[in-house]
Design a protein around this motif. Structure first.
Motif, PDB file in Angstrom:
ATOM      1  N   ALA A  66       3.864 -20.335-150.953  1.00 11.48           N
ATOM      2  CA  ALA A  66       3.515 -21.326-149.921  1.00 11.48           C
ATOM      3  C   ALA A  66       2.215 -22.058-150.247  1.00 11.48           C
ATOM      4  CB  ALA A  66       3.370 -20.612-148.575  1.00 11.48           C
ATOM      5  N   ILE A  67       1.415 -21.486-151.131  1.00 13.10           N
ATOM      6  CA  ILE A  67       0.126 -22.101-151.475  1.00 13.10           C
ATOM      7  C   ILE A  67       0.345 -23.015-152.690  1.00 13.10           C
ATOM      8  CG2 ILE A  67      -2.268 -21.689-152.167  1.00 13.10           C
ATOM      9  CD1 ILE A  67      -1.625 -20.683-149.349  1.00 13.10           C
ATOM     10  N   GLN A  68       0.266 -24.305-152.426  1.00 15.10           N
ATOM     11  CA  GLN A  68       0.534 -25.287-153.480  1.00 15.10           C
ATOM     12  C   GLN A  68      -0.591 -26.327-153.525  1.00 15.10           C
ATOM     13  OE1 GLN A  68       3.015 -25.222-155.658  1.00 15.10           O
ATOM     14  NE2 GLN A  68       3.907 -23.365-154.753  1.00 15.10           N
ATOM     15  N   PRO A  69      -0.790 -26.971-154.693  1.00 12.57           N
ATOM     16  CA  PRO A  69      -1.764 -28.071-154.737  1.00 12.57           C
ATOM     17  C   PRO A  69      -1.400 -29.140-153.713  1.00 12.57           C
ATOM     18  CG  PRO A  69      -0.944 -27.544-156.947  1.00 12.57           C
ATOM     19  CD  PRO A  69      -0.097 -26.765-155.976  1.00 12.57           C
ATOM     20  N   ASN A  70      -2.395 -29.852-153.208  1.00 12.55           N
ATOM     21  CA  ASN A  70      -2.108 -30.914-152.234  1.00 12.55           C
ATOM     22  C   ASN A  70      -2.393 -32.293-152.850  1.00 12.55           C
ATOM     23  OD1 ASN A  70      -4.921 -31.681-151.744  1.00 12.55           O
ATOM     24  ND2 ASN A  70      -5.131 -29.723-150.687  1.00 12.55           N
ATOM     25  N   ALA A  71      -2.254 -33.323-152.070  1.00  9.69           N
ATOM     26  CA  ALA A  71      -2.383 -34.702-152.591  1.00  9.69           C
ATOM     27  C   ALA A  71      -3.782 -34.976-153.143  1.00  9.69           C
ATOM     28  CB  ALA A  71      -2.073 -35.692-151.470  1.00  9.69           C
ATOM     29  N   ALA A  72      -4.777 -34.262-152.633  1.00 14.63           N
ATOM     30  CA  ALA A  72      -6.142 -34.479-153.154  1.00 14.63           C
ATOM     31  C   ALA A  72      -6.268 -33.903-154.565  1.00 14.63           C
ATOM     32  CB  ALA A  72      -7.167 -33.828-152.222  1.00 14.63           C
ATOM     33  N   HIS A  73      -5.729 -32.698-154.771  1.00 15.19           N
ATOM     34  CA  HIS A  73      -5.743 -32.115-156.114  1.00 15.19           C
ATOM     35  C   HIS A  73      -4.982 -33.037-157.083  1.00 15.19           C
ATOM     36  CE1 HIS A  73      -5.956 -28.324-153.571  1.00 15.19           C
ATOM     37  NE2 HIS A  73      -6.969 -28.107-154.395  1.00 15.19           N
ATOM     38  N   ARG A  74      -3.835 -33.529-156.625  1.00 20.55           N
ATOM     39  CA  ARG A  74      -3.013 -34.361-157.503  1.00 20.55           C
ATOM     40  C   ARG A  74      -3.712 -35.688-157.819  1.00 20.55           C
ATOM     41  NH1 ARG A  74       0.944 -32.117-154.160  1.00 20.55           N
ATOM     42  NH2 ARG A  74       1.114 -33.985-152.841  1.00 20.55           N
ATOM     43  N   ALA A  75      -4.438 -36.215-156.852  1.00 22.59           N
ATOM     44  CA  ALA A  75      -5.145 -37.488-157.087  1.00 22.59           C
ATOM     45  C   ALA A  75      -6.225 -37.310-158.159  1.00 22.59           C
ATOM     46  CB  ALA A  75      -5.769 -37.970-155.781  1.00 22.59           C
ATOM     47  N   LEU A  76      -6.905 -36.161-158.161  1.00 22.29           N
ATOM     48  CA  LEU A  76      -7.944 -35.931-159.175  1.00 22.29           C
ATOM     49  C   LEU A  76      -7.319 -35.753-160.554  1.00 22.29           C
ATOM     50  CD1 LEU A  76     -10.516 -33.643-157.320  1.00 22.29           C
ATOM     51  CD2 LEU A  76     -10.465 -36.143-157.541  1.00 22.29           C
ATOM     52  N   ALA A  77      -6.131 -35.155-160.600  1.00 17.00           N
ATOM     53  CA  ALA A  77      -5.433 -35.038-161.895  1.00 17.00           C
ATOM     54  C   ALA A  77      -5.034 -36.428-162.395  1.00 17.00           C
ATOM     55  CB  ALA A  77      -4.205 -34.147-161.737  1.00 17.00           C
ATOM     56  N   ARG A  78      -4.620 -37.293-161.461  1.00 11.03           N
ATOM     57  CA  ARG A  78      -4.281 -38.671-161.840  1.00 11.03           C
ATOM     58  C   ARG A  78      -5.506 -39.410-162.352  1.00 11.03           C
ATOM     59  NH1 ARG A  78      -3.326 -43.846-157.898  1.00 11.03           N
ATOM     60  NH2 ARG A  78      -2.934 -45.342-159.582  1.00 11.03           N
ATOM     61  N   LEU A  79      -6.646 -39.217-161.704  1.00 10.44           N
ATOM     62  CA  LEU A  79      -7.878 -39.886-162.149  1.00 10.44           C
ATOM     63  C   LEU A  79      -8.214 -39.466-163.586  1.00 10.44           C
ATOM     64  CD1 LEU A  79     -10.344 -41.681-161.494  1.00 10.44           C
ATOM     65  CD2 LEU A  79     -11.477 -39.615-160.611  1.00 10.44           C
ATOM     66  N   GLU A  80      -8.110 -38.158-163.853  1.00 11.95           N
ATOM     67  CA  GLU A  80      -8.406 -37.672-165.217  1.00 11.95           C
ATOM     68  C   GLU A  80      -7.443 -38.295-166.226  1.00 11.95           C
ATOM     69  OE1 GLU A  80      -7.145 -33.650-166.254  1.00 11.95           O
ATOM     70  OE2 GLU A  80      -9.114 -33.303-167.134  1.00 11.95           O
ATOM     71  N   ALA A  81      -6.187 -38.427-165.839  1.00 11.48           N
ATOM     72  CA  ALA A  81      -5.165 -38.930-166.770  1.00 11.48           C
ATOM     73  C   ALA A  81      -5.317 -40.429-167.013  1.00 11.48           C
ATOM     74  CB  ALA A  81      -3.779 -38.630-166.210  1.00 11.48           C
TER      75      ALA A  81
END
Ligand code: APR
Length: 238
Positions: A66-81
């Protein structure tokens, strides 16, 4: 080509909407457990079972589907990419949600819940099972020396040389989901400001203790404000 460098600091607030507790909110961890009972070297020496129980509970929770990354975590991964220059993500969090969201340049300055360290031979390894006092170190065989690979109060955070180098060189410093109560992380924004011309931004549910040190502040839930901020940075910089 825009090679400007970005340093991001995250705290427990970025993982709150994934279902992990923060520390100092009204429903935070330190509202029910005392730091001196579970998060100091003295606590581990005097009552290792209680310390193991505390981290075993949190490790089990982190392994819950049930514990999954959220949209904020994903946005930071997008910024790095997508950002053309260097992006270093320094986190105070011991969860692995940044990595599971796709971030790769992640520096856990307070350690990692999914790892353990031997107090005898200092070896560090992935460990997802419960840890108990009688577990022998797989490397040196020493018993009772294994501890969570987590930085306790009174201990030196990890990676500080790399962090200071990145802070001194960065053009943008972004603090996300931290109350600004714990040093040295709470002092990073002042270090960046003293270093020169970097822009500093705080993204948090509410103003942190150090809010006045930031040139810009955006308040709201991380899953709303972080994706919008990343979109803005990628579209038109700062
Ligand atoms: N979105 C954004 N921010 C949030 C959210 C949310 N959904 N929910 C809470 N916050 C904010 C809170 O307003 C608070 O300012 O996150 C911050 C969390 O602060 P703390 O609980 O103090 O956690 P943190 O700053 O990460 O603590 C630093 O203290 O106990 C030690 O080692 C522990 O790494 C931890 C360190």
């Amino acid at each position: 080509m825009n090679e400007r460098s970005i340093v991001i600091l995250t705290g427990a607030g970025i993982s709150k909407e994934s279902g992990l507790s923060t520390f100092r909110d009204a429903d935070g961890i330190w509202a029910t457990v005392r730091i001196e009972d579970v998060a100091t070297p003295q606590a581990f020496r005097s009552n290792p079972v209680r310390v193991h129980d505390f981290y075993n509970d949190r490790r089990r929770q982190l392994c819950d589907a049930a514990i999954q990354p959220n949209a904020a975590h994903r946005a930071l991964a997008r910024l790095e990419a997508e950002w053309p220059g260097p992006v270093l993500l320094v986190t105070q969090n011991i969860d692995d949600l940044h990595e599971r969201a796709g971030s790769r340049a992640v520096l856990h300055m307070h350690g990692e819940l999914r790892k353990i360290r031997c107090g005898h031979c200092q070896s560090v390894r992935e460990w997802l099972a419960d840890l108990s006092v009688g577990t022998a170190c797989p490397s040196c065989g020493h018993v009772a020396g294994l501890r969570p690979h987590v930085v306790w109060f009174g201990e030196m955070p990890l990676g500080m040389d790399d962090i200071h180098a990145a802070l001194d060189a960065c053009d943008l410093f972004v603090s996300i989901g931290t109350s600004g109560n714990v040093y040295p992380a709470a002092g990073f924004v002042d270090e960046v400001r003293r270093g020169g011309l970097a822009h500093t931004v705080e993204l948090n549910l509410e103003p942190s203790v150090g809010a006045s040190y930031f040139a810009e502040a955006i308040h709201g839930p991380a899953t709303e404000i972080v994706p919008a901020f990343v979109e803005r940075i990628l579209a038109k910089g700062w």
